[in-house]
Design an enzyme around this catalytic site. Structure first.
Site, short mmCIF file in Angstrom:
data_model
loop_
_atom_site.label_atom_id
_atom_site.label_comp_id
_atom_site.label_asym_id
_atom_site.label_seq_id
_atom_site.Cartn_x
_atom_site.Cartn_y
_atom_site.Cartn_z
N HIS A 190 31.08 -28.44 -22.00
CA HIS A 190 31.26 -27.83 -20.68
C HIS A 190 31.03 -26.32 -20.73
CE1 HIS A 190 32.45 -31.11 -18.15
NE2 HIS A 190 33.45 -31.47 -18.92
N CYS A 503 15.17 -35.59 -15.37
CA CYS A 503 16.18 -34.74 -14.73
C CYS A 503 17.39 -34.49 -15.61
CB CYS A 503 16.61 -35.34 -13.39
SG CYS A 503 17.30 -37.01 -13.53
#
Length: 574
Positions: A190, A503
């Site tokens: 993250h 993507c």
């Protein structure tokens, strides 16, 4: 020159003094209480204050990082509102007559131990980390201890920490925080992803930076190569100032490419697109010269709502993005709920492994009332731009046919009711399950396009959770097994006259890009901040020189590192 080596997580070079982000002492003693009601009131106050903190942090994160990264704080707030979690703490206080701190610790430890024991379950591992983060915040309020607040930093520094929680990273002010370095983490953690969104240099996984550095030490962080220079000399500083200026000049050159096409040296044209989570992200797409939106994650419409979003609400969101792109293609992924994305108003069954369970297209096909509402909104919006619709998590041809059949049914109903629908509407699918990559030749006969979701494709192929540090070494985007699957999908689509996009994180990766160009990938979709860098890289490539590179890469002996070096060596003279 003394260097500490880590994982380059976000490009850039910075020189500043170290700021140690030290976690406070949250120790306490177990005590027996006589007034349970009073103690439960203390708990409720701490829960309320923690929720208030998270609401503020979420707002900051949404503004600085975008809705996608801010979503992690929704999960934190859901834990604080979970009656199973809070009820268990209250039960401990009532039954065992212990103070709120002790009750919180015992319940949290039990939840964490249960989740961490499920080592093959990525979702549960992430929930364990969330509970630790939330527990720390509630405990700080119970103890009256202030947690570190990176938002208060008011001088230029390099943040040093063992790890940065999403809460910490979301509060970093790019004006003063010039870079950060951590002991743990990887490129897909993250904190690394958020650093790239903030466009600040970052190095993770150094293992010992908190031991080797003390507050106030002068450091140089080279986020391009993964080096931390300790106690730099004047000569070191001068050397890296030159490198930093060269990087700044390079970025300035990238800026000149905003309005240009993405073309290789030998004239082959590709599309470099951006990923978005909400219409608010559109500004970044346009600022960075994206040629399309390669992934619009519609689940945030559902996650940011207290109830299922109406057809009209969805229509307005899709319409605003299509109009904003002014005729450039927009690929919209239908609702991808489940796994790590849950909705408080849409109860899902508890599963041992939600990532391999009831999620994405499986929910849509089962709850076609929800699915049809979304499809109607998309079909109505198709009149306002160049819309492409794709279905996530497709594993079989039958699933794709069923989903497309529902779309065609809703299209026919709208036309029968006198509404118009674009006649330039392509329908495709995500390729993120190995089965669909292997059988791409069959799917290619059914779809208008493929979009490869590398984040999940790599995890499922390598059987390794990218967020689990114990097995993150197996998250290998350059592994020949992954490259062969990708090439198979691209080749299958081209054989049928269709196109393929990507993507996932890999689309914006500097090592993957030359390989993907060589394979003939048609569309590269990534974080908007990576668009110009990848466009610049393409201009250095000649596709006639890439055939041998790809052939070598797909046939190496299962070595991720070997392929990384192969591409690095190839690019040195280009």
């Amino acid at each position: 020159m003394t260097k500490l080596r880590g994982i380059a997580a976000s490009d850039g070079i910075a020189t500043a003094k170290a700021y140690m982000l030290v976690q406070p002492d949250l120790s306490f003693s177990k005590s027996t209480i006589s007034d349970s009601e009073k103690e439960i009131n203390r708990l409720h106050k701490a829960l309320q204050d923690s929720t208030s903190d998270l609401e503020t942090i979420r707002k900051i994160a949404a503004e600085s990082l975008g809705e996608e990264e801010a979503q992690v704080f929704d999960a934190h707030m859901m834990i604080l509102a979970d009656p199973e979690f809070t009820g268990a703490i209250e039960g401990k206080i009532n039954d065992d007559k212990v103070n709120a701190e002790q009750a919180l610790k015992e319940v949290a430890d039990l939840f964490v131990a249960t989740f961490e024991s499920m080592t093959n379950n990525a979702y549960m591992q992430e929930r364990a980390a969330d509970i630790k983060d939330v527990t720390k915040r509630v405990l700080s309020h119970l103890l009256g201890v202030t947690l570190p607040n990176p938002a208060l930093i008011d001088e230029e520094v390099i943040v040093i920490a063992h790890d940065l929680t999403p809460s910490d990273t979301a509060q970093l002010n790019g004006k003063f925080v010039k870079a950060f370095v951590t002991d743990v983490g990887g490129r897909t953690s993250h904190s690394a992803i958020m650093a790239r969104s903030l466009e600040i240099p970052a190095i993770v996984g150094t293992e010992t930076v908190t031991q080797d550095v003390k507050a106030g030490d002068l450091l140089i962080v080279d986020g391009i190569n993964g080096d931390v220079v300790l106690d730099p000399t004047d000569a070191d500083i001068a050397e890296y100032d030159v490198k930093a200026q060269a990087f700044a000049d390079q970025k300035a050159e990238w800026e000149k490419l905003k309005n240009e096409k993405s073309v290789t040296k030998d004239g082959k044209t590709f599309t470099v697109a951006a990923n978005i989570g909400t219409p608010k992200d559109l500004a970044g797409v346009l600022e960075n010269g994206s040629e399309a939106i390669g992934l619009y994650r519609t689940e945030f419409l559902y996650m940011d709502s207290a109830e299922l979003p109406s057809e009209d609400d969805q229509f307005e969101a899709y319409k605003s993005v299509l109009e904003g792109m002014d005729g450039k293609p927009v690929v919209v992924r239908t609702m991808d709920i489940g796994g790590d994305k849950k909705l408080p108003y849409l109860p899902l069954p508890e599963e041992m492994n939600p990532f391999l369970g009831y999620r994405a297209i499986r929910i849509s096909l089962d709850r076609d009332d929800i699915f049809r509402t979304q499809l109607r909104a998309l079909l109505r919006a198709s009149n306002y731009g160049k819309l492409r619709i794709m279905f996530p998590m497709i594993a079989t041809v039958a699933e794709f046919r069923q989903a497309k059949g529902i779309l065609e049914d809703e299209k026919a109903k709208l036309i029968a009711a006198g509404q118009t629908v674009s006649d330039d509407l392509q329908v495709g699918m995500m390729v993120e399950i190995p089965a669909s990559a292997v059988l791409a030749n069959q799917f290619a006969k059914e779809v208008d396009f493929f979009s490869i979701g590398t984040n999940d494709l790599i995890q499922y192929t390598m059987a390794a959770d990218r967020m689990n540090e114990r097995v993150s070494y197996l998250y290998q985007p350059y592994n020949p097994a992954i490259l062969r699957l990708i090439k198979n999908v691209i080749d299958a689509s081209h054989k049928e006259g269709k196109w393929t996009g990507m993507c996932g994180e890999a689309a914006g990766d500097s090592i993957m890009a030359p390989l993907l160009v060589g394979m003939g990938l048609d569309e590269f979709s990534m974080s908007a901040t990576s668009v110009l860098r990848v466009r610049s890289l393409m201009k250095r490539l000649d596709t006639t020189e890439l055939t041998d590179l790809v052939e070598t890469a797909v046939n190496v002996n299962t070595s991720n590192e070997e392929n990384q070096k192969l591409v690095e060596d190839f690019m040195k003279d280009r």
